[in-house]
Design a protein around this motif. Structure first.
Motif, short mmCIF file in Angstrom:
data_model
loop_
_atom_site.label_atom_id
_atom_site.label_comp_id
_atom_site.label_asym_id
_atom_site.label_seq_id
_atom_site.Cartn_x
_atom_site.Cartn_y
_atom_site.Cartn_z
N GLU A 32 -2.24 0.37 -3.49
CA GLU A 32 -1.42 -0.20 -2.41
C GLU A 32 -0.35 -1.13 -2.97
O GLU A 32 0.82 -1.08 -2.55
CB GLU A 32 -2.31 -0.95 -1.42
CG GLU A 32 -1.57 -1.38 -0.16
CD GLU A 32 -2.47 -2.05 0.85
OE1 GLU A 32 -1.97 -2.45 1.91
OE2 GLU A 32 -3.69 -2.18 0.57
N GLY A 33 -0.72 -1.98 -3.93
CA GLY A 33 0.26 -2.88 -4.53
C GLY A 33 1.31 -2.16 -5.33
O GLY A 33 2.50 -2.48 -5.28
N VAL A 34 0.88 -1.15 -6.10
CA VAL A 34 1.82 -0.36 -6.90
C VAL A 34 2.82 0.35 -6.01
O VAL A 34 4.04 0.34 -6.26
CB VAL A 34 1.05 0.65 -7.78
CG1 VAL A 34 1.99 1.70 -8.35
CG2 VAL A 34 0.32 -0.06 -8.91
N GLU A 35 2.34 0.97 -4.94
CA GLU A 35 3.24 1.72 -4.05
C GLU A 35 4.16 0.78 -3.27
O GLU A 35 5.31 1.13 -3.00
CB GLU A 35 2.42 2.60 -3.11
CG GLU A 35 1.77 3.79 -3.80
CD GLU A 35 2.77 4.69 -4.50
OE1 GLU A 35 3.91 4.84 -4.00
OE2 GLU A 35 2.43 5.22 -5.58
N ARG A 91 -6.66 10.94 -9.52
CA ARG A 91 -6.12 10.55 -8.21
C ARG A 91 -4.70 11.07 -8.00
O ARG A 91 -4.24 11.20 -6.86
CB ARG A 91 -6.15 9.03 -8.06
CG ARG A 91 -5.09 8.29 -8.84
CD ARG A 91 -5.20 6.78 -8.70
NE ARG A 91 -4.10 6.11 -9.39
CZ ARG A 91 -4.02 4.80 -9.56
NH1 ARG A 91 -4.99 4.02 -9.09
NH2 ARG A 91 -2.99 4.27 -10.19
N SER A 92 -3.98 11.36 -9.09
CA SER A 92 -2.61 11.86 -8.96
C SER A 92 -2.45 13.27 -9.50
O SER A 92 -1.35 13.80 -9.50
CB SER A 92 -1.65 10.94 -9.73
OG SER A 92 -1.86 11.06 -11.14
N LYS A 105 4.78 9.50 -4.10
CA LYS A 105 3.91 8.40 -3.66
C LYS A 105 2.45 8.83 -3.79
O LYS A 105 2.10 9.97 -3.45
CB LYS A 105 4.20 8.02 -2.21
CG LYS A 105 5.62 7.54 -1.95
CD LYS A 105 5.83 7.24 -0.48
CE LYS A 105 7.27 6.83 -0.19
NZ LYS A 105 7.47 6.56 1.27
N LEU A 106 1.64 7.90 -4.26
CA LEU A 106 0.20 8.12 -4.26
C LEU A 106 -0.35 7.81 -2.86
O LEU A 106 0.15 6.90 -2.19
CB LEU A 106 -0.48 7.21 -5.27
CG LEU A 106 -0.24 7.51 -6.75
CD1 LEU A 106 -0.81 6.38 -7.61
CD2 LEU A 106 -0.87 8.83 -7.15
N PRO A 107 -1.34 8.54 -2.42
CA PRO A 107 -1.96 8.19 -1.13
C PRO A 107 -2.65 6.84 -1.20
O PRO A 107 -3.34 6.53 -2.19
CB PRO A 107 -2.96 9.33 -0.89
CG PRO A 107 -3.23 9.91 -2.27
CD PRO A 107 -1.96 9.71 -3.04
#
Length: 392
Positions: free
Chosen positions: A11-14, A158-159, A389-391
């Protein structure tokens, strides 16, 4: 809000990347350069100088890279520092340096993940002397390494590898993923051998400039003459490596006093001095598409003449190569002199000035500095990370 804690993890990275995208889009919309740098990129060498400048500012301010620490030298955490694959070792060393400002302190804060494998070292230590040209061993080393980190950490899975990258200047670099294309379909490969006929994908992969090291050999790019003191129209010296060079040598070797082409430079002549005395420097592909002559030409203030098929030119997501280079298709090799003589003086002077303005982006500094070549390579990785974007 003052005192609000920065979010951690995905969340912080995105959120960080979203803020960067917004700042870049605003710079494009307002046609405004950032105000946080002494250097302001301007001119037609850039596809969009506003986007590039703000993007570089955002990268320096935010970008964090986690370099996996698993494995031992020489296959990982090391690479060549000299000869034609020097950028591979220089980049790995820079990423692992304690002074690297992009180094993530924890993988949870990283925007991307660096696989510190050296294809050049794998070839040297696993294949030499080369008796077997099968890429199986190379592919197994890379796949095994990624399997180790994918099993140990959650980040690859995850990606599906989309925020992971590696760097290779070896001719075999594109082959690291061909043994298991489904597993590597999202993986970012930063390659000198940016050949679209050998699976290079411009939207995902990064074309990287090739250097002939060591670094101190490149430290003083000041041997180029002013444009009014360049009596040679075009120059090339190099071995008959591959069909394109064979064609070039067949048509031009020793046959013209303005288009000077040698297979072996005559004794007593200086290669870099001749480049510095030439208006145009011929940069034909060898066995593979990339050549250190492109960077050598830029250092000499000589306009690169790209003679290649299927070559995605270095850092071309930022640079408009048509503004400072000439592209000659392979079938037009016999017409090189006619093509170059048809370029009017006013256009040549503009292109030569642009080549000189390009130099700062191809300087190989250690430690790296903003806008030099290592920053530019990282910027290309940063751009690709901005594109998905990552989920959360």
């Amino acid at each position: 809000m003052i005192g609000q804690k920065k979010k951690r993890g995905v969340e912080g990275v995105e959120e960080d990347l979203a803020q960067a995208r917004a700042a870049i889009n605003e710079a494009i919309r307002m046609r405004r350069h950032g105000r946080e740098d002494r250097f302001i990129p301007r001119g037609s060498i850039y596809r969009n100088s506003y986007a590039f400048h703000q993007s570089h500012i955002e990268m320096v301010k935010r970008f964090k890279v986690w370099t996996y620490r698993e494995g031992e030298q020489p296959l990982v955490h090391a690479g060549p520092f000299k000869d034609i694959y020097a950028i591979e070792g220089q980049f790995i060393a820079e990423m692992e340096s304690e002074t690297n400002p992009f180094m993530a302190s924890h993988p949870d804060e990283a925007h991307t993940f660096f696989i510190p494998i050296s294809v050049a070292n794998i070839v040297d230590f696993v294949y030499m002397p080369i008796t077997n040209y099968s890429r199986d061993q190379l592919q197994n080393v890379v796949s095994d390494y990624i399997s180790v980190v994918a099993n140990k950490y959650p980040y690859w899975n995850r990606s599906n590898g989309a925020d992971h990258f590696m760097v290779s200047c070896h001719d075999w670099g594109p082959d690291v993923s061909s043994g298991n294309p489904q597993f590597f379909k999202n993986f970012i490969r930063v390659l000198c051998n940016a050949n679209t006929s050998e699976s290079f994908q411009p939207g995902r992969d990064v074309p990287m400039p090739q250097f002939y090291g060591p670094a101190h050999r490149l430290a003083s790019p000041n041997y180029g003459q002013p444009p009014n003191n360049r009596p040679i129209l075009a120059f090339f010296a190099g071995g008959a490596h591959g069909e394109i060079r064979e064609m070039l040598l067949d048509h031009w070797k020793g046959k013209d006093n303005e288009v000077i082409v040698h297979e072996y430079l005559p004794k007593g002549q200086n290669y870099t001095k001749l480049m510095g005395q030439s208006k145009f420097c011929l940069c034909p592909s060898g066995f593979e598409v990339a050549s250190p002559r492109v960077v050598e030409a830029i250092y000499a203030g000589c306009i690169p003449v790209i003679i290649s098929n299927n070559y995605v030119l270095p850092l071309s997501d930022v640079f408009d190569w048509s503004q400072f280079s000439v592209s000659v298709s392979v079938d037009k090799i016999p017409e090189i002199k006619t093509i170059l003589q048809a370029i009017p003086d006013w256009k040549y002077l503009k292109m030569q000035k642009r080549v000189r303005g390009l130099l700062r982006h191809f300087l190989l500094d250690r430690p790296s500095r903003p806008f030099d070549v290592i920053h530019m390579i990282l910027h290309s990785v940063w751009l690709r990370r901005l594109n998905f974007k990552l989920p959360t």
